[in-house]
Write an enzyme that holds these catalytic residues in place. Structure first.
Site, PDB file in Angstrom:
ATOM      1  N   SER A  30      40.898  33.873  41.155  1.00 59.15           N
ATOM      2  CA  SER A  30      41.644  35.150  41.357  1.00 59.15           C
ATOM      3  C   SER A  30      42.262  35.272  42.847  1.00 59.15           C
ATOM      4  O   SER A  30      43.031  36.196  43.020  1.00 59.15           O
ATOM      5  CB  SER A  30      40.424  36.386  41.292  1.00 59.15           C
ATOM      6  OG  SER A  30      39.509  36.365  42.155  1.00 59.15           O
ATOM      7  N   HIS A  31      41.964  34.361  43.561  1.00 60.86           N
ATOM      8  CA  HIS A  31      42.606  34.301  45.036  1.00 60.86           C
ATOM      9  C   HIS A  31      43.243  33.008  45.468  1.00 60.86           C
ATOM     10  O   HIS A  31      43.583  32.849  46.586  1.00 60.86           O
ATOM     11  CB  HIS A  31      41.688  35.232  45.849  1.00 60.86           C
ATOM     12  CG  HIS A  31      41.297  36.661  45.395  1.00 60.86           C
ATOM     13  ND1 HIS A  31      40.406  36.971  44.803  1.00 60.86           N
ATOM     14  CD2 HIS A  31      41.862  37.424  46.117  1.00 60.86           C
ATOM     15  CE1 HIS A  31      40.504  38.392  44.604  1.00 60.86           C
ATOM     16  NE2 HIS A  31      41.582  38.473  45.547  1.00 60.86           N
ATOM     17  N   HIS A  41      45.569  41.018  53.792  1.00 62.51           N
ATOM     18  CA  HIS A  41      44.399  40.228  53.229  1.00 62.51           C
ATOM     19  C   HIS A  41      44.512  40.176  51.826  1.00 62.51           C
ATOM     20  O   HIS A  41      44.737  41.102  50.941  1.00 62.51           O
ATOM     21  CB  HIS A  41      43.060  40.766  53.126  1.00 62.51           C
ATOM     22  CG  HIS A  41      42.152  39.791  53.591  1.00 62.51           C
ATOM     23  ND1 HIS A  41      41.504  38.803  52.369  1.00 62.51           N
ATOM     24  CD2 HIS A  41      41.291  39.029  54.563  1.00 62.51           C
ATOM     25  CE1 HIS A  41      40.980  38.054  52.650  1.00 62.51           C
ATOM     26  NE2 HIS A  41      40.523  37.968  54.172  1.00 62.51           N
ATOM     27  N   ASP A  66      29.744  36.635  47.923  1.00 63.65           N
ATOM     28  CA  ASP A  66      30.951  37.181  48.256  1.00 63.65           C
ATOM     29  C   ASP A  66      31.455  38.055  46.967  1.00 63.65           C
ATOM     30  O   ASP A  66      31.442  37.305  45.700  1.00 63.65           O
ATOM     31  CB  ASP A  66      32.059  35.988  48.396  1.00 63.65           C
ATOM     32  CG  ASP A  66      33.616  36.522  48.608  1.00 63.65           C
ATOM     33  OD1 ASP A  66      33.689  38.021  48.622  1.00 63.65           O
ATOM     34  OD2 ASP A  66      34.467  35.804  48.189  1.00 63.65           O
ATOM     35  N   ASP A 106      41.090  39.303  38.756  1.00 66.61           N
ATOM     36  CA  ASP A 106      40.502  38.887  37.606  1.00 66.61           C
ATOM     37  C   ASP A 106      41.141  39.718  36.469  1.00 66.61           C
ATOM     38  O   ASP A 106      41.303  39.223  35.367  1.00 66.61           O
ATOM     39  CB  ASP A 106      38.913  38.907  37.657  1.00 66.61           C
ATOM     40  CG  ASP A 106      38.629  37.791  38.335  1.00 66.61           C
ATOM     41  OD1 ASP A 106      39.035  36.590  38.205  1.00 66.61           O
ATOM     42  OD2 ASP A 106      37.377  37.710  39.053  1.00 66.61           O
ATOM     43  N   GLY A 128      27.024  31.221  45.705  1.00 76.30           N
ATOM     44  CA  GLY A 128      27.772  30.349  46.572  1.00 76.30           C
ATOM     45  C   GLY A 128      27.591  28.833  45.852  1.00 76.30           C
ATOM     46  O   GLY A 128      28.643  28.275  46.344  1.00 76.30           O
TER      47      GLY A 128
END
Ligand code: NDP
Ligand code: PYC
Length: 340
Positions: free
Chosen positions: A47-48, A121, A179, A189, A309
């Site tokens: 998504s990023h 950001h 995160d 998403d 993670g």
């Protein structure tokens, strides 16, 4: 079934950086954003990742909404407090410039707050916190975005998707990192689901009239997401607004107004970090990382099958070994951008 092409990580960084530079970023800015975006793709944070390149490029061309050549300004305001004015550039660039000074403050004081404002950001927060844990520190970070989440009991967007990321060192293992958006899912998403024609789970969001919907297009087109976990997630999203919009002198998500800049996609907000030297809290007790390992052991004994993670670390290992997977559709998008 999507077709994926594997591309070496360094090649991906170079290609993304070249596109960003061709769209007005200073070389060092293009390198930092290219690395950030490629790293998200490498870690499976799609998504990023590369998907965001279109947003970066159209934002860079959106009449001054963001300054791809900004030089961040560091302000040493207290022994444990570093402020950074991003000068309307990208937040990850402000972080890159502030990192050494923030580390020095933690070394001198045992902890530090790093507050970044006036910046944009569009990345995955895990990438911002994990390097601090690589240095042996605990790092907690917050960032607000733009109004796309309904406050608890409300019907229209007032909060951002406002992620929280945490990283802690471990003994003989990579840092533990979590995160997470404080919305049911990240807006990125939702955009991916809309592109791919998927429906969402019930209860994820509302349409522009405040009615519940599972249609990602209705959420993207004037609707909003719910916070995760009802009132609890909404309270965390509210905390992120305070830690970013109020504490660091940035905008609240509700105040981000893209209307005068067609094509702009980046939230112009703030980001805060709390950095702690964990050994400072231990004194003569056994090392902090030993206690973290005790906890990991209890969780695994109790049946936890993977830690937060782990998926990103596994995706990273696979990407570095076999090349970063990028969908054929996104590769075609990159090639089009490269043609200009
Ligand atoms: P997820 O819901 O996918 O994951 C949240 C966390 O839970 C991750 O640390 C994840 O680890 C962990 N996790 C997931 N499943 C399990 C499991 N079965 N067991 C243990 N841990 C698990 O993330 P979100 O969709 O909430 O966020 C996606 C991204 O969007 C984030 O990177 C966030 O920073 C970014 N974002 C950025 C914004 C911005 O303004 N820049 C705004 C909003 C979101 P793992 O990663 O290993 O799966
Ligand atoms: O995915 O929610 C999101 C998001 C907002 C700003 C950047 N990413």
């Amino acid at each position: 079934m999507q077709e994926f092409i594997r591309i070496p990580f360094d090649t991906l960084v170079a290609r993304l950086s070249a596109i960003l530079e061709a769209n007005g970023c200073a070389p060092w800015v293009a390198q930092v954003i290219g690395l950030n975006c490629a790293s998200a793709q490498r870690d499976g944070a799609h998504s990023h990742g590369v998907f965001r390149m279109k947003g970066y490029v159209s934002t860079l061309n959106a009449g001054g909404w963001v300054d791809g050549r900004a030089e961040p300004l560091l302000e040493d305001v207290a022994p444990g407090f570093l402020r950074v004015d991003g000068m309307n550039g990208f937040t990850v660039c402000a972080l890159a410039r502030a990192r050494e000074a923030a580390l020095a403050k933690v070394k001198a004081n045992g902890c530090a707050v790093l507050a970044i404002r006036n910046s944009h950001h569009l990345g995955a927060l895990s990438l911002d916190v994990e390097p601090f844990a690589d240095e042996g520190l605990i790092a907690l970070s917050f960032i607000n975005s733009m109004a796309s989440v309904v406050p608890h009991g409300g019907r229209k967007a007032a909060l951002g998707t406002n992620p929280i990321a945490f990283a802690t060192p471990r003994r003989d293992a990579r840092p533990l990192v979590f995160d997470m958006a404080t919305s049911v899912m990240a807006h990125g998403d939702v955009q991916l689901a809309a592109r791919e024609g998927r429906t969402l789970d019930k209860g994820v969001g509302v349409d522009r009239d405040g009615n519940p919907t599972d249609d990602p297009r209705a959420i993207v087109d004037g609707g909003a997401l719910m916070a995760f976990g009802g009132h609890k997630g909404a309270a965390l999203a509210l905390m992120v607004e305070v830690m970013c919009g109020a504490l660091v002198g940035g905008k609240f998500s509700r105040e981000v107004d893209l209307k005068q800049h067609p094509g702009a996609h980046t939230p112009h907000t703030g980001q805060s970090f709390i950095l702690i030297d964990p050994q400072a809290g231990r004194g003569t007790l056994p090392p902090f990382v030993d206690r973290v390992e005790d906890l990991m052991g209890y969780l695994i004994d109790a049946g936890q099958t993977r830690l937060p993670g782990d998926r990103r670390h596994e995706a990273r290992d696979d990407s570095m070994k076999n090349g970063v997977p990028v969908s054929a559709e996104l590769m075609a998008m990159l090639e089009e951008m490269e043609r200009g």
